[in-house]
Design a protein around this motif. Structure first.
Motif, PDB file in Angstrom:
ATOM      1  N   SER A 132       0.870  -1.171   0.000  1.00 42.12           N
ATOM      2  CA  SER A 132       0.000   0.000   0.000  1.00 42.12           C
ATOM      3  C   SER A 132       0.905   1.218   0.000  1.00 42.12           C
ATOM      4  O   SER A 132       1.886   1.265   0.723  1.00 42.12           O
TER       5      SER A 132
ATOM      6  N   GLY B 188      -4.227  -9.044   2.634  1.00 44.21           N
ATOM      7  CA  GLY B 188      -3.190  -8.013   2.563  1.00 44.21           C
ATOM      8  C   GLY B 188      -2.235  -7.998   3.741  1.00 44.21           C
ATOM      9  O   GLY B 188      -1.271  -7.239   3.758  1.00 44.21           O
TER      10      GLY B 188
ATOM     11  N   TRP C 248      -0.681  -4.826   2.548  1.00 43.45           N
ATOM     12  CA  TRP C 248      -0.409  -4.748   1.114  1.00 43.45           C
ATOM     13  C   TRP C 248      -1.708  -4.908   0.334  1.00 43.45           C
ATOM     14  O   TRP C 248      -2.726  -5.326   0.875  1.00 43.45           O
ATOM     15  N   HIS C 249      -1.628  -4.621  -0.967  1.00 45.45           N
ATOM     16  CA  HIS C 249      -2.691  -4.993  -1.887  1.00 45.45           C
ATOM     17  C   HIS C 249      -2.380  -6.437  -2.270  1.00 45.45           C
ATOM     18  O   HIS C 249      -1.271  -6.727  -2.730  1.00 45.45           O
TER      19      HIS C 249
END
Length: 118
Positions: free
Chosen positions: A25, A65, A94-95
Protein backbone atom coordinates in the motif's frame (compact mmCIF):
# COMPACT_ATOMS: atom_id res chain seq x y z
CA UNK A 1 -12.50 -32.99 -25.23
CA UNK A 2 -10.04 -31.18 -22.97
CA UNK A 3 -10.02 -31.62 -19.20
CA UNK A 4 -11.33 -28.66 -17.22
CA UNK A 5 -8.72 -26.35 -15.73
CA UNK A 6 -9.33 -26.14 -12.00
CA UNK A 7 -8.97 -22.62 -10.69
CA UNK A 8 -9.23 -22.97 -6.93
CA UNK A 9 -8.44 -19.60 -5.38
CA UNK A 10 -10.69 -20.12 -2.36
CA UNK A 11 -8.27 -22.37 -0.51
CA UNK A 12 -5.31 -21.42 1.63
CA UNK A 13 -2.91 -22.25 -1.20
CA UNK A 14 0.05 -19.92 -1.62
CA UNK A 15 0.92 -18.89 -5.16
CA UNK A 16 4.28 -17.92 -6.61
CA UNK A 17 3.26 -17.31 -10.27
CA UNK A 18 0.52 -14.72 -10.43
CA UNK A 19 -1.47 -12.62 -12.83
CA UNK A 20 -1.05 -9.54 -10.62
CA UNK A 21 1.73 -9.44 -8.00
CA UNK A 22 1.05 -8.28 -4.46
CA UNK A 23 2.21 -4.74 -3.89
CA UNK A 24 2.68 -2.54 -0.87
CA UNK A 25 0.00 0.00 0.00
CA UNK A 26 1.46 3.35 -0.92
CA UNK A 27 3.72 1.76 -3.54
CA UNK A 28 7.31 0.56 -3.54
CA UNK A 29 8.73 3.97 -2.63
CA UNK A 30 6.71 4.07 0.61
CA UNK A 31 7.62 0.42 1.36
CA UNK A 32 11.33 1.09 0.89
CA UNK A 33 11.09 4.20 3.07
CA UNK A 34 9.35 2.16 5.78
CA UNK A 35 12.15 -0.43 5.70
CA UNK A 36 14.93 2.18 5.73
CA UNK A 37 13.40 4.08 8.65
CA UNK A 38 12.96 0.93 10.74
CA UNK A 39 16.44 -0.30 9.84
CA UNK A 40 17.96 3.02 10.92
CA UNK A 41 16.02 2.82 14.20
CA UNK A 42 17.66 -0.56 14.88
CA UNK A 43 21.09 0.11 13.37
CA UNK A 44 22.89 0.33 16.76
CA UNK A 45 21.85 -3.21 17.63
CA UNK A 46 23.13 -4.57 14.32
CA UNK A 47 26.32 -2.49 14.29
CA UNK A 48 27.22 -3.74 17.78
CA UNK A 49 26.97 -7.31 16.47
CA UNK A 50 29.30 -6.49 13.53
CA UNK A 51 27.03 -8.47 11.17
CA UNK A 52 26.71 -6.76 7.81
CA UNK A 53 25.40 -8.04 4.52
CA UNK A 54 22.18 -8.87 2.74
CA UNK A 55 19.39 -10.68 4.56
CA UNK A 56 16.66 -12.00 2.31
CA UNK A 57 13.30 -12.32 4.01
CA UNK A 58 10.64 -14.61 2.56
CA UNK A 59 7.06 -13.85 3.57
CA UNK A 60 3.47 -14.35 2.54
CA UNK A 61 1.08 -11.56 1.64
CA UNK A 62 -2.31 -12.96 2.56
CA UNK A 63 -5.57 -12.60 0.67
CA UNK A 64 -6.43 -9.95 3.25
CA UNK A 65 -3.19 -8.01 2.56
CA UNK A 66 -1.61 -8.90 5.91
CA UNK A 67 2.00 -10.06 6.07
CA UNK A 68 2.63 -13.41 7.73
CA UNK A 69 5.20 -16.19 8.07
CA UNK A 70 8.21 -13.93 7.57
CA UNK A 71 11.51 -15.78 7.82
CA UNK A 72 15.13 -15.04 7.00
CA UNK A 73 16.44 -17.22 4.20
CA UNK A 74 19.98 -15.84 4.50
CA UNK A 75 22.03 -14.71 7.51
CA UNK A 76 19.87 -16.81 9.86
CA UNK A 77 20.63 -16.31 13.53
CA UNK A 78 22.17 -12.86 13.09
CA UNK A 79 21.03 -9.54 14.53
CA UNK A 80 20.36 -8.32 10.98
CA UNK A 81 18.08 -11.29 10.30
CA UNK A 82 16.22 -10.77 13.58
CA UNK A 83 15.65 -7.08 12.83
CA UNK A 84 14.78 -7.72 9.17
CA UNK A 85 12.13 -10.32 10.04
CA UNK A 86 10.66 -7.99 12.67
CA UNK A 87 10.51 -5.10 10.19
CA UNK A 88 8.73 -7.20 7.57
CA UNK A 89 6.40 -8.92 10.06
CA UNK A 90 5.23 -5.57 11.44
CA UNK A 91 4.87 -3.92 8.05
CA UNK A 92 1.75 -2.21 6.76
CA UNK A 93 -0.94 -4.08 4.81
CA UNK A 94 -0.41 -4.75 1.11
CA UNK A 95 -2.69 -4.99 -1.89
CA UNK A 96 -2.99 -8.77 -2.29
CA UNK A 97 -1.94 -10.67 -5.39
CA UNK A 98 -4.61 -11.63 -7.89
CA UNK A 99 -5.09 -14.91 -9.71
CA UNK A 100 -8.06 -15.35 -12.04
CA UNK A 101 -9.37 -12.01 -10.77
CA UNK A 102 -9.47 -13.09 -7.11
CA UNK A 103 -7.22 -12.21 -4.18
CA UNK A 104 -4.81 -15.03 -3.28
CA UNK A 105 -2.00 -15.69 -0.81
CA UNK A 106 1.40 -15.04 -2.40
CA UNK A 107 5.06 -15.43 -1.52
CA UNK A 108 7.36 -12.41 -1.65
CA UNK A 109 11.10 -11.98 -1.13
CA UNK A 110 12.62 -8.81 0.29
CA UNK A 111 16.36 -8.21 0.51
CA UNK A 112 17.46 -5.97 3.38
CA UNK A 113 21.02 -4.72 3.14
CA UNK A 114 23.23 -3.20 5.80
CA UNK A 115 26.70 -2.14 4.68
CA UNK A 116 29.60 -1.69 7.04
CA UNK A 117 30.25 2.01 7.75
CA UNK A 118 33.36 3.39 6.06
Amino acid sequence: MHPKLIRDTSSDSVFSKLEVEAEPSGGNKAWNQYIMTRLQNNADKIIKSGEYGVCIVKFIVGKDGKIREAEATTMKGTALAEVAVSIISNGPKWHPALQYGRAVNAYRLQPITLNQPQ
